[in-house]
Motif scaffolding. Structure first.
Motif, PDB file in Angstrom:
ATOM      1  N   MET A 299      23.816  41.549  44.256  1.00  0.00           N
ATOM      2  CA  MET A 299      24.998  40.605  43.257  1.00  0.00           C
ATOM      3  C   MET A 299      25.712  41.863  43.350  1.00  0.00           C
ATOM      4  O   MET A 299      27.092  41.165  43.031  1.00  0.00           O
ATOM      5  CB  MET A 299      23.248  41.302  42.681  1.00  0.00           C
ATOM      6  N   ALA A 300      26.067  42.867  44.100  1.00  0.00           N
ATOM      7  CA  ALA A 300      27.102  43.687  43.678  1.00  0.00           C
ATOM      8  C   ALA A 300      28.356  42.848  44.608  1.00  0.00           C
ATOM      9  O   ALA A 300      29.485  43.331  43.992  1.00  0.00           O
ATOM     10  CB  ALA A 300      26.774  45.345  43.938  1.00  0.00           C
ATOM     11  N   TYR A 301      27.802  42.332  45.660  1.00  0.00           N
ATOM     12  CA  TYR A 301      28.651  41.845  46.584  1.00  0.00           C
ATOM     13  C   TYR A 301      28.867  40.791  45.768  1.00  0.00           C
ATOM     14  O   TYR A 301      30.405  40.654  46.060  1.00  0.00           O
ATOM     15  CB  TYR A 301      28.474  42.009  47.854  1.00  0.00           C
ATOM     16  N   LEU A 302      28.738  40.066  45.473  1.00  0.00           N
ATOM     17  CA  LEU A 302      28.678  38.912  44.869  1.00  0.00           C
ATOM     18  C   LEU A 302      30.386  39.512  43.500  1.00  0.00           C
ATOM     19  O   LEU A 302      31.093  38.550  43.664  1.00  0.00           O
ATOM     20  CB  LEU A 302      27.693  38.227  43.804  1.00  0.00           C
ATOM     21  N   ALA A 303      29.608  40.095  42.963  1.00  0.00           N
ATOM     22  CA  ALA A 303      30.931  40.809  41.675  1.00  0.00           C
ATOM     23  C   ALA A 303      32.303  41.142  42.548  1.00  0.00           C
ATOM     24  O   ALA A 303      33.064  40.713  42.045  1.00  0.00           O
ATOM     25  CB  ALA A 303      29.872  41.508  40.741  1.00  0.00           C
ATOM     26  N   GLU A 304      31.997  41.513  43.841  1.00  0.00           N
ATOM     27  CA  GLU A 304      33.078  42.177  44.237  1.00  0.00           C
ATOM     28  C   GLU A 304      34.747  41.230  44.937  1.00  0.00           C
ATOM     29  O   GLU A 304      35.410  40.787  44.637  1.00  0.00           O
ATOM     30  CB  GLU A 304      32.963  42.835  45.362  1.00  0.00           C
ATOM     31  N   GLN A 305      33.116  39.843  45.490  1.00  0.00           N
ATOM     32  CA  GLN A 305      34.015  38.671  45.427  1.00  0.00           C
ATOM     33  C   GLN A 305      34.945  38.006  44.210  1.00  0.00           C
ATOM     34  O   GLN A 305      35.813  36.882  44.874  1.00  0.00           O
ATOM     35  CB  GLN A 305      33.418  38.095  46.568  1.00  0.00           C
ATOM     36  N   GLY A 306      34.585  38.247  43.176  1.00  0.00           N
ATOM     37  CA  GLY A 306      34.630  37.392  42.463  1.00  0.00           C
ATOM     38  C   GLY A 306      34.342  36.317  41.491  1.00  0.00           C
ATOM     39  O   GLY A 306      34.170  35.909  40.991  1.00  0.00           O
ATOM     40  N   ALA A 307      32.672  36.655  41.864  1.00  0.00           N
ATOM     41  CA  ALA A 307      32.040  35.678  41.232  1.00  0.00           C
ATOM     42  C   ALA A 307      31.278  36.435  39.826  1.00  0.00           C
ATOM     43  O   ALA A 307      31.892  37.201  39.445  1.00  0.00           O
ATOM     44  CB  ALA A 307      30.436  35.310  41.531  1.00  0.00           C
TER      45      ALA A 307
END
Length: 64
Positions: free
Chosen positions: A1-9
């Motif tokens: 989930m943190a990766y998604l946030a880092e990608q702008g989600a």
């Protein structure tokens, strides 16, 4: 989930009966790019990913 946030989600969450996670992105093109990135980053893991879109229309009743 943190990766998604880092990608702008945005609108990142997890179902209460998980382990299903979800997020929203700005466009189908962004979704396709994120899907590719996720598949590369988590290759070999038991995770699976899919892209879905909202259907902003009323329900249709079929049959009767």
């Amino acid at each position: 989930m943190a990766y998604l946030a880092e990608q702008g989600a945005v609108a990142i969450g997890q179902t209460s009966w998980g382990p299903t996670g979800f997020c929203a992105v700005a466009s189908p093109e962004v979704a396709a790019g994120l899907l590719t990135a996720l598949q590369r980053k988590f290759a070999g893991s038991p995770l699976s990913f899919m892209v879905a879109s909202a259907r902003n229309q009323p329900a249709e009743l079929i049959g009767g």
